[in-house]
Scaffold this active site. Structure first.
Site, short mmCIF file in Angstrom:
data_model
loop_
_atom_site.label_atom_id
_atom_site.label_comp_id
_atom_site.label_asym_id
_atom_site.label_seq_id
_atom_site.Cartn_x
_atom_site.Cartn_y
_atom_site.Cartn_z
N ASP A 452 48.38 40.07 25.43
CA ASP A 452 47.31 39.67 26.34
C ASP A 452 47.17 40.72 27.43
O ASP A 452 48.08 41.53 27.65
CB ASP A 452 47.64 38.33 27.01
CG ASP A 452 47.62 37.17 26.01
OD1 ASP A 452 46.83 37.23 25.07
OD2 ASP A 452 48.41 36.23 26.19
N ASP A 753 49.77 32.55 26.27
CA ASP A 753 50.09 31.71 27.42
C ASP A 753 49.38 30.36 27.38
O ASP A 753 49.84 29.40 27.97
CB ASP A 753 49.77 32.43 28.75
CG ASP A 753 48.36 33.00 28.78
OD1 ASP A 753 47.53 32.55 27.96
OD2 ASP A 753 48.09 33.87 29.62
N ASP A 757 46.80 29.27 22.10
CA ASP A 757 47.53 30.40 21.52
C ASP A 757 48.64 29.94 20.57
O ASP A 757 49.23 30.75 19.87
CB ASP A 757 48.17 31.25 22.63
CG ASP A 757 47.14 32.09 23.37
OD1 ASP A 757 46.15 32.49 22.74
OD2 ASP A 757 47.33 32.34 24.58
#
Length: 1036
Positions: A452, A753, A757
């Site tokens: 990310d 997070d 996900d």
């Protein structure tokens, strides 16, 4: 060798029960100590029993929740239990029994709750205000009366239990029996105390082995306990004494007011007070995959369930073992964790070598016995037997059993556990929490990291840096900039902007424990609200004058948040904010430079898009704020998807973390591709990726929708070059991971997070959840939790993963060399001379050096930076490499030549004579053999490089064990001769022993210069364990 280990192949993630059972049966009978060997392996029978109990509890909950709720309520009504409130509860100010409030939630009896006055009345009975929360002074009395939020756990194992485990070794038991018999026969023939020396020597050696082994295992268990405690740390937001604070779920008490948001775990049973769009996943309790909405008419929340969407406030009613989750938690760790692929592979190696050792042991015993019987027959003594003869046969048997002790390398699979425990403890100190053992291993093979952007590559400390409003862009630096903005726009536009910020937010302004006002919420929301407060917004006043009718919370699929607000004059407004290009398409009007609402034609919209892209190109995260007046004010009003007026574009700055660029460069040097996957605008993503060193000239930056629409052929062509994916959905991340693994055989690590996900984290080889920004749902699906959300920590996990793999290779190389030499020398000596040069006591000491102590020394070495200058180990690569075989065979040949010469011609070469010549020679052989292992242990520190001393003194464990081995060897030879069958040596023989051992070092240098065949064709992607043999300065 790999073909012989086909039964010992295991998937590194979610292995099948068949594979787990297959390798257990393949180990068969070649296990000296089943309790110790399988202690760190899953107990499949226990796990199966626990699963049945768990399913029974889940079925009971499912029936209560979905099938027979009405029937159960009817039965309960007919058999209503009258609860008598204990005196101590009444004195403490409580008005409801612990079991009564527990049954209220468990039965989901909303009618009963309503009849008793609803949640407000229940809160009064629990002596708590829904606004102020519980008082700190009442915490102890609440825990005493209603219980603590803790679950029944297994008691930890004591040191003596590990001693008992170590004593279960079958070969050690046989040796103890031999020792006792030896003492009995010895006293009868040689008297006290001389007759006891051999037997007592064996018993003392066994005790030493047991104590050292148990100490090592006990220390490992303590490390795993620390790790387990860290895994269970879950925090939630509560209100206590009118102040918001974060506490552990284990500190939750009945009456607590808990604030829930997307991704949280519900910490206890409770009742919904207020909130919006609260969607709860109850599958962990009931097994039902369909999430349920919780609201005023359906207010019951169960411990252990997960918040899938929305926000809410709950009143805690039941904690700990009174909840169904508490009963489930009892079964959670039954059966233990799955073993790792490396543990299984080394169990295979140990089994293979053990079988060879067993054959050698039997042959040695047979050869010694047959020689003895032939000699007796030749001397005509076959019919006359003495106690000495019995003692000699017993000695032969003890030597054969001790050969099995040395030959079955029980320490190989256990060394993996030792190395992993050490690595995981160190990683925990370095802000990485390894949840699954196998992940630490697999991370060393990672060839791709999909990361990310926000919070991992960037600091996640966001501030509004630029704003475009009334067709003017302004830089926001300080209070002066805010004042300038207020003078440049009309009061009406400012009020609309502040309304859009304060009404359409999931953040809150609350008092913390110190009484100070703080902003709680996501970094993006908090930055926007902080900007609003800087412009003079009064958050509480804004919220109090309007009523929020409906909220559509932000998530990674919608990429926007919308809210319907009822105004004081009876009107209704919709506010929307989110991804700039999505909100821009929903707008058909804009506020112009005069502060008037005007149409937004296509050319003006293109200009706004250019502003968005210019902000994004400066690495700013862009958000659009929009508003719409709703004409309908009656009935159920839906939040509109079009017809909005664009208020402003804000550019939020989130700086790149210090050290990220260097960490990315380390990954590239280590043969690991770094790919950035983000929901941000592609221009923002590209700017950040370039700054981090991720996006290169020949790399591809792509948007999620384009990636989604690719054909399999296009995917195969473009996928290797993708370095940035912007505006991606969680589904895109999942698809990226799946294709990288299936099409290119990549070992993929993925960061995540959010709740959405979880599928990508589960699908990847290594799932990395963020410790700060990550939700509990993401953490539960992850293999490793990055506690500081820092990309550099991920690189550290890679380094430790590689270190575990290489350390085990070093230990295997060292142990196999000792195995080969000990087996061959004892066997051939027995065949030719009729006696073994190494006694049972001596072999037990050698076993301790090469097994427990060798594992401690080599398997716990810290990683060096050189590990990140070699490509990752390929999936399915041979564990014992050609370079290792080269070193093992070379060192074994040297040691065997020296020991054979000493055994068969030592007396002549060393001019030994006299009655103790044989004992001196055998002592020299034993001493030389031990020093060969000491120096070979140092040689094993690096399989390829010549300079084996580099970083040696950084590992105090290694230095301490080498030193302790040498000191104890001196003590055995010089002072414990009666027990160890040794005699004190002259300084010349000591020097000779050390010299014989030390010669193995220049031999190691020569061996490392011998090239070994390599699979060079695959080197670009992977390799077979090592990079090409270095030359010149790199060789050292």
């Amino acid at each position: 060798m790999e073909s012989l280990l086909k039964d010992f192949e295991l998937e590194h993630k979610n292995p099948s029960v068949e594979a787990l059972r297959r390798w257990r049966s393949a180990v068969s009978f070649v296990v000296k100590n089943r309790r110790r060997r399988f202690r760190m392996c899953a107990d499949l029978d226990k796990r199966s029993e626990a699963e049945q109990i768990k399913q029974g509890i889940k079925e009971k909950i499912r029936i209560a929740l979905y099938v027979q709720k009405a029937a159960l309520q009817f039965i309960d009504a007919g058999n209503r239990v009258e609860y008598e409130l204990p005196e101590e509860a009444r004195e403490a100010g409580f008005g409801i029994h612990a079991d009564e409030v527990a049954s209220l939630v468990r039965s989901h009896d909303y009618k009963n709750l309503s009849n008793n006055g609803g949640v407000e009345a229940l809160a009064r009975k629990l002596s708590v205000s829904v606004d102020e929360g519980v008082s700190e002074a009442s915490i102890n009395s609440r825990q005493q009366i209603y219980g603590a939020n803790r679950y029944t756990e297994k008691p930890s194992r004591s040191f003596l239990m590990f001693v008992w485990d170590a004593l279960q070794d079958l070969t050690l038991i046989i040796l103890m029996v031999c020792a006792v018999v030896s003492i009995g026969v010895g006293i009868a023939t040689e008297g006290w105390p001389k007759g006891t020396y051999d037997g007592v020597g064996i018993i003392l050696s066994i005790l030493l082995v047991v104590v050292v082994t148990a100490s090592s295992d006990y220390k490992q268990s303590l490390q795993f306990m620390d790790l387990d405690k860290e895994k269970k740390k879950i925090f939630v937001q509560v209100t206590r004494d009118g102040k918001r604070q974060k506490i552990s779920i284990y500190d939750i008490v009945v009456g607590d007011i808990v604030h829930l948001s997307t991704g949280d775990q519900v910490p206890a049973d409770g009742i919904f007070i207020s909130g919006y769009s609260l969607l709860i996943d109850e599958s962990s309790l009931s097994g039902e995959s369909e999430p349920v909405y919780v609201y005023d008419e359906k207010p019951f929340l169960l411990s252990g369930t997960k918040v899938q969407d929305g926000q809410g406030k709950m009143l805690v009613t039941t904690v700990g073992m009174r909840t169904e989750w508490g009963k489930l938690m009892e079964t959670l760790n039954e059966g233990g964790e799955d073993e790792t692929p490396l543990q299984v592979k080394l169990n295979g190696v140990a089994t293979l070598i053990g079988k060879i050792g067993l054959v050698f042991a039997v042959l040695t015993f047979l050869v010694l016995t047959v020689r003895f019987l032939v000699e007796k027959a030749l001397h005509g003594e076959i019919s006359s037997w003495s106690s000495n003869d019995a003692l000699k046969l017993l000695d032969y048997f003890a030597i054969a059993v001790t050969i099995i002790v040395v030959a079955v390398p029980e320490g190989l699979p256990l060394a993996v556990t030792l190395s992993l425990a050490f690595a995981m403890k160190k990683l925990m100190n370095d802000k990485a929490l390894v949840r699954h053992l196998a992940a630490c291993e697999t991370m060393g093979s990672a060839s791709c990291i999909c990361t990310d952007k926000t919070g991992t590559l960037t600091t996640n400390h966001m501030v509004v840096d630029k704003i475009w409003i009334c067709e003017t862009a302004m830089q926001m630096k300080d209070n002066e900039s805010a004042d300038k903005l207020k003078t440049n726009i009309s009061e009406g536009v400012l009020n609309t902007l502040l309304q859009a910020i304060c009404q359409n937010t999931s953040s809150e302004v609350v008092k913390n424990e110190n009484g100070k006002h703080i902003i709680l919420g996501t970094p993006t929301e908090s930055a926007l609200l902080e900007f609003g407060l800087l412009l003079g917004a009064d958050f509480d006043a804004q919220r109090s004058v309007s009523k929020i009718i409906k909220i559509e919370p932000f998530n990674s699929v919608r990429k926007k948040m919308s809210v319907l607000v009822g105004l004081p004059d009876g009107g209704v407004q919709a506010f929307c904010k989110g991804a700039s290009e999505i909100i821009l398409k929903m707008c058909d009007k804009v506020i112009d430079f005069n502060g008037e609402v005007v149409d937004l034609p296509e050319d003006c919209a293109n200009h706004v898009a250019d502003v968005i892209n210019s902000f994004a190109s400066e690495a700013l995260r862009t958000l659009c704020l929009a508003v719409k007046d709703i004409s309908e004010t009656q009935g159920d009003i839906d939040i509109p998807d079009s017809g909005y007026t664009l208020i402003a574009i804000v550019g939020i700055k989130d700086p790149v973390r210090p050290g990220v660029k260097e960490a990315v460069q380390s990954c590239l040097a280590a043969g690991i591709t770094v790919r950035m996957v983000t929901g941000d605008n592609i221009y923002t993503a590209k700017a950040i990726a370039r700054e981090c060193g991720i996006l290169t000239e020949d790399g591809v930056a792509i948007e999620g929708p384009d990636f989604r629409d690719m054909s399999p052929e296009q995917m195969k062509d473009v996928l290797p070059r993708i370095q940035v994916m912007a505006r991606s959905l969680p589904l895109d991340k999942h698809k990226l991971v799946t294709n990288l693994r299936s099409l290119f055989g990549e070992v993929v690590a993925v960061t995540g997070d959010g709740t959405n996900d979880a599928p990508a984290l589960h699908e990847s080889d290594i799932g990395l959840a963020m410790g700060i920004a990550g939700t509990e749902v993401a953490k539960e699906k992850a293999d490793v939790i990055i506690m500081d959300d820092n990309f550099a920590t991920i690189v550290n996990v890679v380094k430790w993963g590689r270190s575990v793999y290489i350390n085990i290779q070093k230990f295997v190389q060292f142990q196999l060399t000792v195995n080969v030499v000990a087996l061959v020398i004892n066997f051939f000596s027995a065949c030719i001379t009729g006696s073994a040069p190494l006694t049972a006591v001596q072999l037990l000491w050698v076993n301790l050096i090469m097994d427990t102590l060798g594992a401690l020394a080599l398997a716990t070495e810290p990683p060096n930076d050189g590990l990140l200058k070699r490509p990752p180990v390929a999936r399915g690569a041979s564990f014992i490499t050609k370079a290792m075989w080269r070193n093992i065979i070379g060192q074994s040949i040297y040691q065997l030549i020296v020991l054979v010469i000493l055994t068969f011609d030592g007396k002549r070469l060393l001019r030994l004579s006299g009655s103790d010549a044989t004992r001196v020679l055998n002592t020299l052989i034993f001493n030389s053999f031990v020093f060969c292992q000491v120096f070979n242990e140092i040689n094993s520190r690096d399989i390829e490089k010549i300079n084996i001393f580099r970083g040696m003194f950084d590992s105090w464990i290694f230095v301490a064990i080498i030193s302790a081995t040498v000191v104890f060897q001196v003590v055995i030879v010089e002072f414990l001769g009666a027990f160890a069958s040794t005699v004190p040596l002259s300084w010349q023989f000591w020097l000779l022993s050390v010299l014989i051992g030390a010669i193995s070092m220049p031999i190691a240098v020569i061996l490392k210069c011998i090239p070994v065949e390599r699979n060079t064709s695959s080197k670009k992607k992977h390799h077979d364990g090592y990079e090409a043999l270095p030359s010149g300065p790199d060789l050292a």
